[in-house]
Every structure is written in structure tokens, then in C-alpha cells.
Design a protein around this motif. Structure first.
Motif, short mmCIF file in Angstrom:
data_model
loop_
_atom_site.label_atom_id
_atom_site.label_comp_id
_atom_site.label_asym_id
_atom_site.label_seq_id
_atom_site.Cartn_x
_atom_site.Cartn_y
_atom_site.Cartn_z
N THR A 5 1.36 8.74 0.03
CA THR A 5 2.74 9.16 0.21
C THR A 5 2.86 10.66 -0.06
OG1 THR A 5 3.62 7.00 -0.40
CG2 THR A 5 5.13 8.86 -0.53
N PHE A 6 3.47 11.37 0.87
CA PHE A 6 3.70 12.80 0.72
C PHE A 6 5.19 13.04 0.56
CE2 PHE A 6 4.67 17.02 2.28
CZ PHE A 6 3.73 17.80 1.63
N GLY A 7 5.57 13.79 -0.47
CA GLY A 7 6.96 14.14 -0.70
C GLY A 7 7.66 13.16 -1.63
N THR A 8 8.83 13.56 -2.09
CA THR A 8 9.63 12.74 -3.02
C THR A 8 11.01 12.45 -2.44
OG1 THR A 8 8.47 13.71 -4.92
CG2 THR A 8 10.55 12.57 -5.36
N ASN A 14 2.00 7.02 4.73
CA ASN A 14 1.11 6.92 5.89
C ASN A 14 0.27 5.65 5.78
OD1 ASN A 14 -1.53 7.36 7.30
ND2 ASN A 14 -0.63 9.33 7.84
N PHE A 15 0.10 4.92 6.90
CA PHE A 15 -0.72 3.71 6.85
C PHE A 15 -1.57 3.56 8.11
CE2 PHE A 15 3.25 2.28 8.84
CZ PHE A 15 2.80 1.57 9.94
N GLY A 16 -2.64 2.75 8.01
CA GLY A 16 -3.47 2.42 9.16
C GLY A 16 -4.87 2.96 9.06
N GLU A 17 -5.70 2.56 10.01
CA GLU A 17 -7.08 3.04 10.14
C GLU A 17 -7.33 3.46 11.58
OE1 GLU A 17 -6.41 0.59 6.88
OE2 GLU A 17 -6.71 -0.30 8.86
N SER A 18 -8.37 4.25 11.76
CA SER A 18 -8.68 4.80 13.09
C SER A 18 -8.84 3.72 14.15
CB SER A 18 -9.97 5.63 13.00
OG SER A 18 -10.34 6.13 14.27
#
Length: 384
Positions: A5-8, A14-18
Motif C-alpha cells: 500500500t502506497f500513501g495514507t 496494489n495486487f496481483g502477479e505478472s
């Protein structure tokens, strides 16, 4: 796994894989009432997506974004916005031979040691594929900041490998696959063609700016605007260095040169990169990032396998010979997310402050670097 998680106040998870079924993010904290559709986001994703030229990975993903929540009748509701991007063009078999090996320069070794398990398909969670959701979130932040303050973000490639790219004008950036600010990119094309034939990779330097940034964003001591920018940029895959303003050139500058003189019309130069004491000055934010060479290459290299036995690693599959080619919209997005976070924080803490020293628009954009000035607007008529 933490650290996703970026930011407050404007938090992006962000989730998932390539090579998973989908990637995406959840944005929590977007103010309500802003008109938002997939089209507002898709443009930046199209700029970042793979398969757009012979100089990048030939994995061909449409990167079509879906808004799953947080928007009603075309406007944000203030509730979490879920964005989904389907993976449609995976080729996991390309990674079967290296599933038990560690690619030099890649996160294979550290993921294995930290978690005891890793997804080798396309790098799994460590893949640059996971920058797509951040570009999508950045597009939302860009829209709000533009509507609120007129803030605009743009970036370009300043160097690829050993080739320094002269700045000719921002108008050239959308017209070539390198995001290069010059008209003729034939030398860059020839360089990349030779690099691909050699089975090797190279790094790049990306410049990203934000114009018409509100004065007064940023906090002392540890939540400075420039320190948060550095934190954000280092979160981008393959970034190994960040400069604000004059950056490392400050080492050879003298105080009489580096300190940006102030006139009644504004600052004379922008060696500070748009921040003083970690707080925005109203000048353009100026950031440069250094991106390392791509780790996945077909040239044989020495490594070990999961049993610590020596192996020769050859990485097959579809990879960018220079990941920096598609990094410009990613850097723009991360800068937008930082500015968005601080704009919401400043609004919460200082929204009722009004004095002649505070302005929502910059009073000067002079810079020591060619091409930095905002061509659409010169310095304001007065400083205070």
C-alpha cells in the motif's frame, strides 16, 4: 506479504502477479464528486503498456481497465475505487527452465530466501507488470489535481545507455516510442536494435516534472515532499537512483550558484527542484531517476539453483531490453500520487489558513536546465 500500500490519505493497495488472471489496485481516499470513467485512466495505461514497438517486450496486453467500485453515475463517491486489469497474453512455459534457478540481478534469490516460495512466471510479484495499477491510480490523482489546482505532469527520457538525449521540446515526446524530447530518434533505434541482437540490456535516465504545484505542500522533518518523492521513485522496479533538482551536480556547485536567487517576479533558477525545506516553493518539481539494465536477458550468466549448485542461466521469453523505455508514465504516476497525498494532507491541516504569502499557483518557474520552464505561463507579476 506487507508493503503493498502506497500513501495514507490517498492510499493505493496494489495486487496481483505478472502471470496471474488479473492485476489491479484499490484506491482509498479519493475525494467524492469528481467525474471519472475508464477513459480518464486508459490513456496513461496505453502509454505504458507492452508490445507497442519493436524496442520493448512483445508481450501484447491491451491493459483495458475496469472500474469495479467507488463510482456512481459517473462520479466518485468517496468510497474505495477498485481498478482491475486482466492479464490476457501470458506465456508461463517460457519460465519453466529457470523455476529452480536464480537470475542474476533479479529478485528471485531474495524472494526465495524471504518467503521460502516464489512465483517464477514472469517474475511474479516482483515484475514490472505491477506498475500498471500504479499508473492507473496515478491517472486518478492527476485528474483531481488538475481540476483543483491546474497541476500537470510530464516526463521524458534523458539518457539511454551511453546516449545522452538533448532536450529539443516537449512536443516530441508523444511522437516516438522512447518518450524522447527530440524529433529524430534514429540513433536510439539503431542503438536498441544492436543491443537486442547482442542479447544484452541497458539502463536509462528519466526526467519527470510537475508544473503549477501549490505552494506549501510537504512536512518537516521526515515527511518532506522531496523525501517522499525519493521513496516513491525507489518503489518503481529497477530504479537505482533519484535526483531532485540539481541532484548530484550540487556537489560541484558553489553556494553562489546553487541557491536560487529570488526576485519580486519569482525565482531566477530551480536548482532546488521545486522544494525548500521539504516544502513546495511553487516552482516546477524536477525529478530524475536512474534505471538499471534489465535483469532478464538471453546472454548466459553464472548463478546457482535452489540447492546452491552452480548453473548457467539463460532467460527466455519476452523482455524489455531497456525497461526505462516504458518508465516515463510510471514515474509521472508516482509523482502524482505523492503530490496528491500531500495536497490532501495540507488541505486537512491548513485548509483555513489564508495570507498573502500563500498561493495556490506558482509565481515563477525559472530553471537552470533547458526545457524546464512552463511554456504556457511565465512568472507571476509579484512574489508576495
Amino acid at each position: 506479504m506487507s508493503g503493498n500500500t502506497f500513501g495514507t490519505l490517498f492510499a493505493v493497495t496494489n495486487f496481483g502477479e505478472s502471470h496471474g488472471p488479473a492485476i489491479g489496485c484499490v484506491i482509498d481516499g479519493c475525494p467524492p464528486g469528481m467525474a471519472l470513467t475508464e477513459a480518464d485512466i486508459q490513456g496513461d495505461l496505453d502509454r505504458r503498456r507492452p508490445g507497442t514497438s519493436r524496442h520493448v517486450t512483445q508481450r501484447n496486453e491491451p491493459d483495458a481497465v475496469q472500474i469495479l467500485s467507488g463510482v456512481y453515475e459517473g462520479k466518485t463517491t468517496g468510497t474505495p475505487i477498485a481498478l482491475l486489469i486482466q492479464n490476457t497474453n501470458q506465456r508461463s512455459k517460457d519460465y519453466s527452465e529457470i523455476a529452480q534457478q536464480f537470475r542474476p540481478g533479479h529478485a528471485d534469490f531474495t524472494y526465495w530466501k524471504k518467503y521460502g516460495i516464489r512465483d517464477p512466471r514472469g517474475g511474479g510479484r516482483s515484475s514490472a507488470r505491477l506498475t500498471a495499477p500504479m499508473v492507473a491510480a496515478g491517472a486518478v490523482a492527476k485528474k483531481w489535481l488538475f481540476e483543483k489546482y491546474g497541476t500537470q505532469f510530464r516526463g521524458c527520457m534523458a539518457q539511454i545507455g551511453g546516449i545522452v538525449i538533448p532536450f529539443e521540446g516537449w512536443e516530441h515526446v508523444p511522437n516516438n516510442p522512447f518518450f524522447a524530447p527530440k524529433a529524430d530518434v534514429s540513433d536510439l533505434e539503431a542503438y536498441m536494435d544492436a543491443l537486442r541482437k547482442a542479447g544484452d540490456s541497458c539502463g536509462a535516465r528519466i526526467r519527470v516534472t510537475a508544473g503549477r504545484v501549490p505552494v506549501g505542500l510537504g512536512e518537516p522533518l521526515f515527511d518532506k515532499m522531496d523525501s517522499d518523492i525519493a521513496y516513491a521513485m525507489m518503489g518503481i522496479n529497477a530504479v537505482k537512483g533519484v535526483e531532485i533538482g540539481a541532484g548530484f551536480a550540487s556537489v560541484t556547485q558553489r553556494g553562489t550558484m546553487h541557491g536560487d536567487s529570488i526576485t519580486p517576479q519569482g525565482f531566477a533558477t530551480n536548482n532546488s527542484g521545486g522544494t525548500l525545506g521539504g516544502i513546495t516553493s511553487g516552482q516546477d518539481l524536477e525529478v530524475s531517476i536512474a534505471i538499471k539494465p534489465t535483469s532478464s536477458i538471453i546472454s548466459p550468466r553464472q548463478s546457482v539453483d535452489i540447492n546452491n549448485q552452480p548453473v548457467e542461466v539463460v532467460t527466455k521469453g519476452r523482455h524489455d531490453p531497456c525497461v526505462g523505455i516504458r518508465a516515463t508514465p510510471i514515474a509521472e504516476a508516482m509523482l502524482a500520487l505523492v503530490v496528491m497525498e500531500h495536497a490532501l494532507r495540507n488541505r486537512a491541516q491548513n485548509g483555513d489558513i489564508s495570507n498573502s504569502g500563500r498561493r495556490s499557483r506558482p509565481f515563477g518557474n525559472a530553471s537552470s536546465e533547458a526545457g524546464t520552464s512552463d511554456e504556457s505561463e511565465g512568472p507571476q507579476s509579484s512574489f508576495l
